[in-house]
Motif scaffolding. Sequence first.
Motif, PDB file in Angstrom:
ATOM      1  N   ASP A  10       0.840  -1.190   0.000  1.00 25.63           N
ATOM      2  CA  ASP A  10       0.000   0.000   0.000  1.00 25.63           C
ATOM      3  C   ASP A  10       0.880   1.245   0.000  1.00 25.63           C
ATOM      4  OD1 ASP A  10       0.921   0.356   2.624  1.00 25.63           O
ATOM      5  OD2 ASP A  10      -0.956  -0.266   3.560  1.00 25.63           O
ATOM      6  N   LYS A  11       0.263   2.421   0.103  1.00 26.45           N
ATOM      7  CA  LYS A  11       1.015   3.671   0.030  1.00 26.45           C
ATOM      8  C   LYS A  11       2.022   3.815   1.163  1.00 26.45           C
ATOM      9  CE  LYS A  11      -1.844   6.787  -2.705  1.00 26.45           C
ATOM     10  NZ  LYS A  11      -2.648   8.039  -2.709  1.00 26.45           N
ATOM     11  N   ALA A  12       1.724   3.208   2.300  1.00 23.75           N
ATOM     12  CA  ALA A  12       2.626   3.276   3.442  1.00 23.75           C
ATOM     13  C   ALA A  12       3.733   2.240   3.363  1.00 23.75           C
ATOM     14  CB  ALA A  12       1.843   3.104   4.744  1.00 23.75           C
ATOM     15  N   GLY A  13       3.730   1.415   2.322  1.00 23.14           N
ATOM     16  CA  GLY A  13       4.757   0.384   2.168  1.00 23.14           C
ATOM     17  C   GLY A  13       4.448  -0.913   2.880  1.00 23.14           C
ATOM     18  N   LYS A  14       3.268  -1.031   3.474  1.00 24.56           N
ATOM     19  CA  LYS A  14       2.901  -2.274   4.154  1.00 24.56           C
ATOM     20  C   LYS A  14       2.590  -3.354   3.126  1.00 24.56           C
ATOM     21  CE  LYS A  14       1.275   0.127   8.259  1.00 24.56           C
ATOM     22  NZ  LYS A  14       0.113   0.492   9.101  1.00 24.56           N
TER      23      LYS A  14
END
Length: 371
Positions: A9-13
């Motif tokens: 996702d955008k947060a890198g998760k």
Amino acid sequence: MCTSLSYRDKAGKVYFGRTLELTIDLPYQMTYLPAGFSTTSEIAGHAPLTYAARYGMLAVTMPIRIPTPQAPPTISDLKVLEGINDQGLTFSLLSYPTAAGKQKSVAMTQAVLSASDLGTWSLGQFATVAEVKAALAAQPILLAPLAILGGVESPFHYVVHDASGAALVIEFDGGQMTVYDNPVGVMTNGPAFGWHLTNLDNYTFLSNVDKASASFGGYKAVQPDSGIATAGLPASNTSVGRFVRAAYYAQYTEKADTPDLAVRTLAHVMNNFDRPCGVSIDYPEAGGGHLEVKGLDQPGGAAYATEFTCWTSLSDLDRKVFFLRDYRSLNFTRFDLAALAALKEPKVLPVSRLAEMPDATEALKSVPVAA
């Protein structure tokens, strides 16, 4: 018959999805094994290997042998096909028909891990891909004949992902094990993993940017719709074609803003690999009708064989949440590992009971203790 990929996702998760395709349905079980659960892995002619789980794990499992009224399946008979532990490590088994062959000699006195137990060994003891990779260097692993496949040696390869995004492929080819770092986070079936990476070199032209017009002499061609960017993707459901498509979708799918949206987005991605019955068929008299999993015979009397998506799973590696949808269902069933952490005994729930059950965490907790 299997496609797996990771997505961020955008947060890198990190999130992980996979499908499993066969031409028959099997008695899959949702199984929770708590921290402290002990497993003994045995290979004939070698000392057994016993290990205790440091981490709780949730997995889709199958019995390794055909149960009988005199010998019903026990918890030790269930082997992991797909799972996640409470540290966000995932393990997946995928078909690989050329796995068997002459294996490396191991001293009879040395404790050996059966490849059939790689799932409980990995998920129970390790939190990261790096830990699994280091342990593999020291632990002898051998393929064993599987009774449920008529004595065929484990015709599979295996992938491991962790919450950092690291990924590993464990592959037996002709009996020889190779461990690969997986930079694309994608896996399907044969040929060997290295071949798939080399084949990606043929697709450097791929982009998700539509080129909606072009000129040919004095004629200007214009697309009437969007989507021309995917025209270069392989159209078939072969292992080779699915690998390229999975790499494309993992690379270009828009990054979601929140974990819930990321899970939904991943579900949309995995829908591209969903196969209904009859989309492709094999007639036995034409030399088809075979499964990629050697030894797993189709029921007699069937006019043809058709692979279909038996189930699709999604894993949220940060929140440690697992989702499963089988062929009978339109929606995914949710399992929360944090809510299962208090369990001290194994629990088993047939996948056939999950149809249209939005959240099965409590259902799994309430079943009797698995024998």
